[in-house]
Structures are given as C-alpha cells and as structure tokens.
Design a protein around this motif. Structure first.
Motif, PDB file in Angstrom:
ATOM      1  N   GLN A  33      -9.699  -7.086  26.735  1.00  0.00           N
ATOM      2  CA  GLN A  33      -8.809  -6.813  27.853  1.00  0.00           C
ATOM      3  C   GLN A  33      -7.977  -5.736  27.974  1.00  0.00           C
ATOM      4  OE1 GLN A  33      -8.906  -8.120  30.913  1.00  0.00           O
ATOM      5  NE2 GLN A  33     -10.301  -9.722  30.360  1.00  0.00           N
ATOM      6  N   GLY A  49     -13.353  -7.669  34.294  1.00  0.00           N
ATOM      7  CA  GLY A  49     -14.218  -8.583  33.603  1.00  0.00           C
ATOM      8  C   GLY A  49     -13.421  -9.892  33.485  1.00  0.00           C
ATOM      9  N   ASP A  78     -14.411 -14.225  52.115  1.00  0.00           N
ATOM     10  CA  ASP A  78     -13.896 -14.790  50.774  1.00  0.00           C
ATOM     11  C   ASP A  78     -12.637 -14.119  50.400  1.00  0.00           C
ATOM     12  OD1 ASP A  78     -16.065 -16.290  50.784  1.00  0.00           O
ATOM     13  OD2 ASP A  78     -17.287 -14.817  49.379  1.00  0.00           O
ATOM     14  N   LEU A 114     -11.701 -19.177  33.667  1.00  0.00           N
ATOM     15  CA  LEU A 114     -11.918 -17.713  33.077  1.00  0.00           C
ATOM     16  C   LEU A 114     -10.765 -17.029  33.326  1.00  0.00           C
ATOM     17  CD1 LEU A 114     -15.373 -17.850  34.763  1.00  0.00           C
ATOM     18  CD2 LEU A 114     -15.258 -17.331  32.614  1.00  0.00           C
ATOM     19  N   LEU A 115     -10.326 -16.100  32.176  1.00  0.00           N
ATOM     20  CA  LEU A 115      -9.238 -15.239  32.459  1.00  0.00           C
ATOM     21  C   LEU A 115      -9.762 -13.750  32.398  1.00  0.00           C
ATOM     22  CD1 LEU A 115      -6.799 -17.308  30.158  1.00  0.00           C
ATOM     23  CD2 LEU A 115      -6.265 -16.445  32.360  1.00  0.00           C
ATOM     24  N   GLY A 116      -8.860 -12.983  33.006  1.00  0.00           N
ATOM     25  CA  GLY A 116      -9.360 -11.424  32.599  1.00  0.00           C
ATOM     26  C   GLY A 116      -8.680 -10.755  33.895  1.00  0.00           C
ATOM     27  N   THR A 117      -9.223  -9.462  34.202  1.00  0.00           N
ATOM     28  CA  THR A 117      -8.589  -8.562  35.109  1.00  0.00           C
ATOM     29  C   THR A 117      -9.966  -8.297  36.260  1.00  0.00           C
ATOM     30  OG1 THR A 117      -7.936  -7.545  33.243  1.00  0.00           O
ATOM     31  CG2 THR A 117      -7.982  -6.275  35.252  1.00  0.00           C
ATOM     32  N   VAL A 118      -9.470  -8.290  37.380  1.00  0.00           N
ATOM     33  CA  VAL A 118     -10.339  -7.943  38.565  1.00  0.00           C
ATOM     34  C   VAL A 118      -9.439  -7.374  39.800  1.00  0.00           C
ATOM     35  CG1 VAL A 118     -11.893  -8.962  40.030  1.00  0.00           C
ATOM     36  CG2 VAL A 118     -11.549 -10.106  38.151  1.00  0.00           C
ATOM     37  N   TRP A 119      -9.882  -6.645  40.376  1.00  0.00           N
ATOM     38  CA  TRP A 119      -8.971  -5.783  41.414  1.00  0.00           C
ATOM     39  C   TRP A 119      -7.692  -5.321  40.637  1.00  0.00           C
ATOM     40  CZ3 TRP A 119     -10.278 -11.109  42.799  1.00  0.00           C
ATOM     41  CH2 TRP A 119     -11.571 -11.059  43.235  1.00  0.00           C
ATOM     42  N   TYR A 120      -7.716  -4.940  39.313  1.00  0.00           N
ATOM     43  CA  TYR A 120      -6.612  -4.552  38.500  1.00  0.00           C
ATOM     44  C   TYR A 120      -5.406  -5.396  38.505  1.00  0.00           C
ATOM     45  CZ  TYR A 120      -9.192  -0.176  38.324  1.00  0.00           C
ATOM     46  OH  TYR A 120     -10.237   0.817  38.407  1.00  0.00           O
ATOM     47  N   ARG A 121      -5.954  -6.576  38.854  1.00  0.00           N
ATOM     48  CA  ARG A 121      -4.960  -7.945  38.547  1.00  0.00           C
ATOM     49  C   ARG A 121      -5.261  -8.869  37.684  1.00  0.00           C
ATOM     50  NH1 ARG A 121      -3.149  -8.639  44.691  1.00  0.00           N
ATOM     51  NH2 ARG A 121      -3.451  -6.369  45.455  1.00  0.00           N
ATOM     52  N   VAL A 157      -6.068 -12.277  36.492  1.00  0.00           N
ATOM     53  CA  VAL A 157      -6.552 -13.347  37.233  1.00  0.00           C
ATOM     54  C   VAL A 157      -6.852 -14.569  36.265  1.00  0.00           C
ATOM     55  CG1 VAL A 157      -8.622 -14.084  38.472  1.00  0.00           C
ATOM     56  CG2 VAL A 157      -7.600 -11.834  39.043  1.00  0.00           C
ATOM     57  N   LEU A 171      -9.365 -17.699  36.887  1.00  0.00           N
ATOM     58  CA  LEU A 171     -10.334 -18.258  37.897  1.00  0.00           C
ATOM     59  C   LEU A 171     -10.542 -19.863  37.304  1.00  0.00           C
ATOM     60  CD1 LEU A 171     -12.678 -18.159  39.921  1.00  0.00           C
ATOM     61  CD2 LEU A 171     -14.392 -17.066  38.026  1.00  0.00           C
ATOM     62  N   VAL A 192      -6.332 -15.227  45.900  1.00  0.00           N
ATOM     63  CA  VAL A 192      -6.443 -14.103  46.362  1.00  0.00           C
ATOM     64  C   VAL A 192      -8.086 -13.846  46.780  1.00  0.00           C
ATOM     65  CG1 VAL A 192      -4.851 -12.489  45.303  1.00  0.00           C
ATOM     66  CG2 VAL A 192      -6.979 -12.769  44.240  1.00  0.00           C
ATOM     67  N   THR A 193      -8.775 -14.817  46.287  1.00  0.00           N
ATOM     68  CA  THR A 193     -10.239 -14.747  46.404  1.00  0.00           C
ATOM     69  C   THR A 193     -10.712 -16.327  46.488  1.00  0.00           C
ATOM     70  OG1 THR A 193     -10.558 -12.600  46.353  1.00  0.00           O
ATOM     71  CG2 THR A 193     -12.641 -14.090  46.234  1.00  0.00           C
ATOM     72  N   PHE A 200     -10.059 -17.570  42.691  1.00  0.00           N
ATOM     73  CA  PHE A 200      -9.523 -16.675  41.793  1.00  0.00           C
ATOM     74  C   PHE A 200      -8.100 -16.419  42.140  1.00  0.00           C
ATOM     75  CE2 PHE A 200     -13.094 -13.987  40.522  1.00  0.00           C
ATOM     76  CZ  PHE A 200     -14.159 -14.524  41.126  1.00  0.00           C
TER      77      PHE A 200
END
Lengths: 169, 169
Positions: free
Chosen positions: A14, A41, A139, B42-49, B51, B53, B130-131, B160
């Motif tokens: 990360q 990811g 979405d 699931l954990l991680g980064t999406v849209w620079y946030r 997240v 899931l 957010v999604t 998400f």
C-alpha cells in the motif's frame, strides 16, 4: 524468490502504491509482457480466496490483454526505486511500443501463472481473474469522484484476481 | 480509542475475518445499529482514498440499511473472542429481532460517522459508501464460484466504503 504470506507484506504494498506506484503486468497472445503503472488496488478475502482487486479503464491496452488472457501479475518495486520506469509505464501505451524492451527491464517467467514478472521488483503477486465487473456512472455515489475521475466516462473495470502465489525476491 | 493507520492493522483484520469473522454494522432510520457477520472484505486505495470494500447479498436486511444510510462500520474482535455473537449475527436477521439487544452487546457512538461501534471489539473502521455496484451472473468467470456461492442468484453488492477513521480500542 521465496513465497510470502500476502497479508504480511500488505503495508509495504500500500505504501508503494501510494508513493510511486507498482506495475500491473499482462501478456499478449505471443506471451509478451506489458506493464502499466497502478496507484490503486485492494487486497483481501472473497469467496474464501485471497484476492488482489485491480482497476483498469476499458480504453487501456492492458484491459483487453487481461480480459483475453485471464491472468495478471502485480510487481512491486522497493520504495523509491524504478521511478523512471513507473513514470514511463504510466504515460506510454503498449499499443505503441514494447515497454519492457524500451526500458531494458529484466523479466523472469511466472511460477504460478503465465504472466512474466519484472526482475527488478521485490514483491510479486501472480493472479488469475475469477470475476470481472464494470462500474456504471450511476454506481458512483460521490459527485467529487464522478467529476474528478470520470468526466468523459471510461469507467474502470474491476478485475478480481485470485492470488495464486505471492513472492519476495 | 486511538486512531490507527488502517494498513498497519491489516494482517490482524484479515486473520480475524478468515478465522471467525468480524461485524459489519449499519443503522436503521431510527439510528438503531444492526450487526451482521462477515468473513470477506478487501482493503486498499481507490480514487486516492482509503477504502474498505464489503460484499452484501441483496436479500440481507443490512443491504437496504447500507443503501439507505450510505454508511457502515466494520468492528473487528480480538482473535478468538465474541464467537457466540459472531455465530448469532451470522445466522439471525435484523428483520426478526434487535441483535444488539438480544446479545446484550455494548455500543458506543461513531466518532467520524453515524454508525455506532461495538464496544467489545478492539478495531473499528468507520466508512462512507462512495460507490455501490452489483455483480451479475456473467461477471463470475469461475464455475466453482458460481455453483458454490450463487446457485440461486442473490449475487453480492459491492459497497466501496471510504475509511473516515480507523480506531483501536
């Protein structure tokens, strides 16, 4: 290379993703690898399987390769390394040129899947796509995300890759 | 409670999810919390946030609560603890009874969002959706996954959740 617990190395993954990015690799029909740079990811468990979820826009050359090949690899450099290659792979398309060749990167065959790995990286995930879904405009519930990342559409596909193996160099 | 780096605690979260599970909390219109047990995430980064899931089937009571409320929390017990509550929250529905009341669980108000947290847990993620997207039968490329988890449909929704804060008790 030695096998590692995919969760144990998660903080490093990360951190690297957020700092300079990592390489998402796929292969064309001739087995030639194509790296693109990813900064996003997700990792975790779904369907009682270890999963690496990557997001790829349909416009990307990698999108078709992953769809057709059904596999991908994520190769993570040591923090701060391979900056130039990450920059190059994030701005040039595999449609135009062979990025691995252009950069003179070393590749090593995948051990658990068909996608080669980048020898200069020190963490590798080999994944098989078990689920592939696409985001639709409705979405996205956050107007900031819609306007910032999808002003012209081209919404990401979500590729859920079952982790076949994770390696540390 | 003190704020923690959501990545630092990831190995513990995954271990607990896989071992006995964690609690996914949402609230009804009156602010009453409803916990369900999850073993996937699931954990991680999406849209620079950052997240988290989570996957929830449309048939679940929590599904409508998360859809309407737009928030959820994930409360992670210490490994091996709260087995009975996890079992109960994984088999009983909030449509039938107030699970928090039935189990006599302690709750504490959310600090970053509207969803209360379970006092007996030691890690807490407060998230804002957010999604939200839904899986379709054709998205599942693995026949084993289709037949094992979706023989009668009811495919998971993907929520998400942007992590507003992560806490350790």
């Amino acid at each position: 290379m030695r096998k590692v617990d995919p969760w144990e190395v998660f903080p490093q993954v990360q951190e690297t993703l957020s700092a300079g990015g990592a390489f998402l690799l796929s292969v064309d029909e001739g087995g030639r690898p194509n790296p693109m740079t990813i900064g996003w990811g997700l990792l975790g468990t779904v369907w009682y399987r270890n999963v690496f979820l990557v997001l790829v826009r349909p416009s990307r050359y990698s999108h078709g390769l992953i769809e057709r090949g059904g596999h991908f690899a994520v190769c993570v450099p040591r923090p701060g390394e391979l900056r130039e290659a990450l920059e190059f792979c994030g701005t040039r398309s595999g449609r135009e040129l062979d990025k691995v060749e252009a950069l003179g990167l070393g590749v090593t065959p995948g051990r658990a899947g068909p996608v080669p790995l980048l020898a200069e990286c020190n963490l590798h995930y080999e994944c098989r796509v078990v689920t592939h879904t696409s985001l639709s405009p409705e979405d996205i519930l956050s107007p900031e995300i819609s306007s910032k990342y999808y002003p012209t559409g081209d919404l990401h596909s979500l590729f859920f890759g079952e982790i076949l193996a994770a390696w540390r160099q």
